[in-house]
Write a protein that holds these residues in place. Structure first.
Motif, PDB file in Angstrom:
ATOM      1  N   ASP A   1     111.281 -77.621  49.683  1.00 57.24           N
ATOM      2  CA  ASP A   1     110.422 -76.724  48.920  1.00 57.24           C
ATOM      3  C   ASP A   1     110.768 -76.897  47.445  1.00 57.24           C
ATOM      4  OD1 ASP A   1     108.872 -75.334  50.884  1.00 57.24           O
ATOM      5  OD2 ASP A   1     110.657 -74.181  51.429  1.00 57.24           O
ATOM      6  N   THR A   2     109.768 -76.774  46.596  1.00 57.36           N
ATOM      7  CA  THR A   2     109.993 -76.837  45.154  1.00 57.36           C
ATOM      8  C   THR A   2     110.470 -75.457  44.697  1.00 57.36           C
ATOM      9  OG1 THR A   2     108.214 -78.453  44.954  1.00 57.36           O
ATOM     10  CG2 THR A   2     108.908 -77.337  42.932  1.00 57.36           C
TER      11      THR A   2
ATOM     12  N   MET B   1     110.265 -74.803  38.842  1.00 60.18           N
ATOM     13  CA  MET B   1     109.975 -76.239  38.782  1.00 60.18           C
ATOM     14  C   MET B   1     108.486 -76.447  39.043  1.00 60.18           C
ATOM     15  SD  MET B   1     113.209 -78.059  40.690  1.00 60.18           S
ATOM     16  CE  MET B   1     112.607 -79.703  40.320  1.00 60.18           C
ATOM     17  N   THR B   2     107.923 -77.486  38.436  1.00 59.24           N
ATOM     18  CA  THR B   2     106.504 -77.786  38.603  1.00 59.24           C
ATOM     19  C   THR B   2     106.238 -78.360  39.985  1.00 59.24           C
ATOM     20  OG1 THR B   2     106.337 -78.284  36.251  1.00 59.24           O
ATOM     21  CG2 THR B   2     104.571 -79.109  37.654  1.00 59.24           C
ATOM     22  N   TYR B   3     105.179 -77.866  40.609  1.00 60.57           N
ATOM     23  CA  TYR B   3     104.762 -78.349  41.915  1.00 60.57           C
ATOM     24  C   TYR B   3     103.346 -78.889  41.815  1.00 60.57           C
ATOM     25  CZ  TYR B   3     103.061 -78.302  46.708  1.00 60.57           C
ATOM     26  OH  TYR B   3     102.496 -78.663  47.899  1.00 60.57           O
TER      27      TYR B   3
ATOM     28  N   LYS C   1     105.529 -76.385  48.371  1.00 60.67           N
ATOM     29  CA  LYS C   1     105.768 -75.102  47.711  1.00 60.67           C
ATOM     30  C   LYS C   1     105.776 -74.041  48.790  1.00 60.67           C
ATOM     31  CE  LYS C   1     106.342 -72.460  44.105  1.00 60.67           C
ATOM     32  NZ  LYS C   1     107.648 -72.512  43.448  1.00 60.67           N
TER      33      LYS C   1
ATOM     34  N   GLY D   1     107.510 -83.120  48.773  1.00 60.66           N
ATOM     35  CA  GLY D   1     107.772 -81.816  48.174  1.00 60.66           C
ATOM     36  C   GLY D   1     106.666 -80.833  48.529  1.00 60.66           C
TER      37      GLY D   1
ATOM     38  N   ASN E   1     114.850 -68.119  45.946  1.00 61.77           N
ATOM     39  CA  ASN E   1     114.720 -69.382  46.688  1.00 61.77           C
ATOM     40  C   ASN E   1     115.616 -69.445  47.924  1.00 61.77           C
ATOM     41  OD1 ASN E   1     112.890 -70.739  44.851  1.00 61.77           O
ATOM     42  ND2 ASN E   1     114.616 -70.847  43.440  1.00 61.77           N
TER      43      ASN E   1
END
Length: 147
Positions: free
Chosen positions: A65-66, A70-72, A12, A10, A44
């Protein structure tokens, strides 16, 4: 195709450039799909929903990509391992992965007889490379030839 296990990383907002970099390291075919291709017209839309690299050596690497919201947590939960006995191929991967990265353990012969190294690439992903040494003499007494 049988069952397989492969890394899925994952990112960002850098999945496309990371996967293009990995393609330059390993070669192969890269397929990238964005969130926009599947109907997302928001912030996005241009980000990578799914990317998959299939290499000539049989590696598969996936990434995305996150999405916003959403938490990265960058690179802290994955290390990718490359190992085998094709020293030239593995050293070539090592050299390319080092470009812009940080080496924590130089690729060199270790006490167990293999060459081993660790690095973090320019995208924050940890990599280990292990080149199998010649263990054919391990535990064997010298001499003993036919005579």
């Amino acid at each position: 195709m049988g069952t397989r296990l492969n890394p899925y990383i994952g990112f960002k907002d850098t999945a496309r450039s990371a996967m293009e970099f990995y393609r330059s390291v390993f070669g192969g075919e890269l397929n990238v799909s964005t969130f926009g291709e599947f109907g997302d017209s928001g912030p996005n839309a241009d980000h990578v929903m799914h990317a998959q690299l299939e290499t000539p050596s049989g590696f598969t690497l996936m990434a995305s990509d996150t999405p916003d919201g959403m938490t990265y947590e960058p690179g802290s939960s994955i290390t990718v391992s490359l190992s085998g006995d094709d020293a030239d191929e593995l050293r070539g991967y090592w050299d390319k992965l080092c470009d812009g990265g940080t080496v924590s353990t130089p690729l060199e012969k270790q006490m167990w007889g293999d060459e081993f190294g660790m690095l973090t690439d320019r995208f924050g992903i940890g990599w280990v490379v292990n080149i199998a040494g010649d263990h054919s003499q391990d535990g064997q007494a010298e001499g003993g030839g036919a005579g």
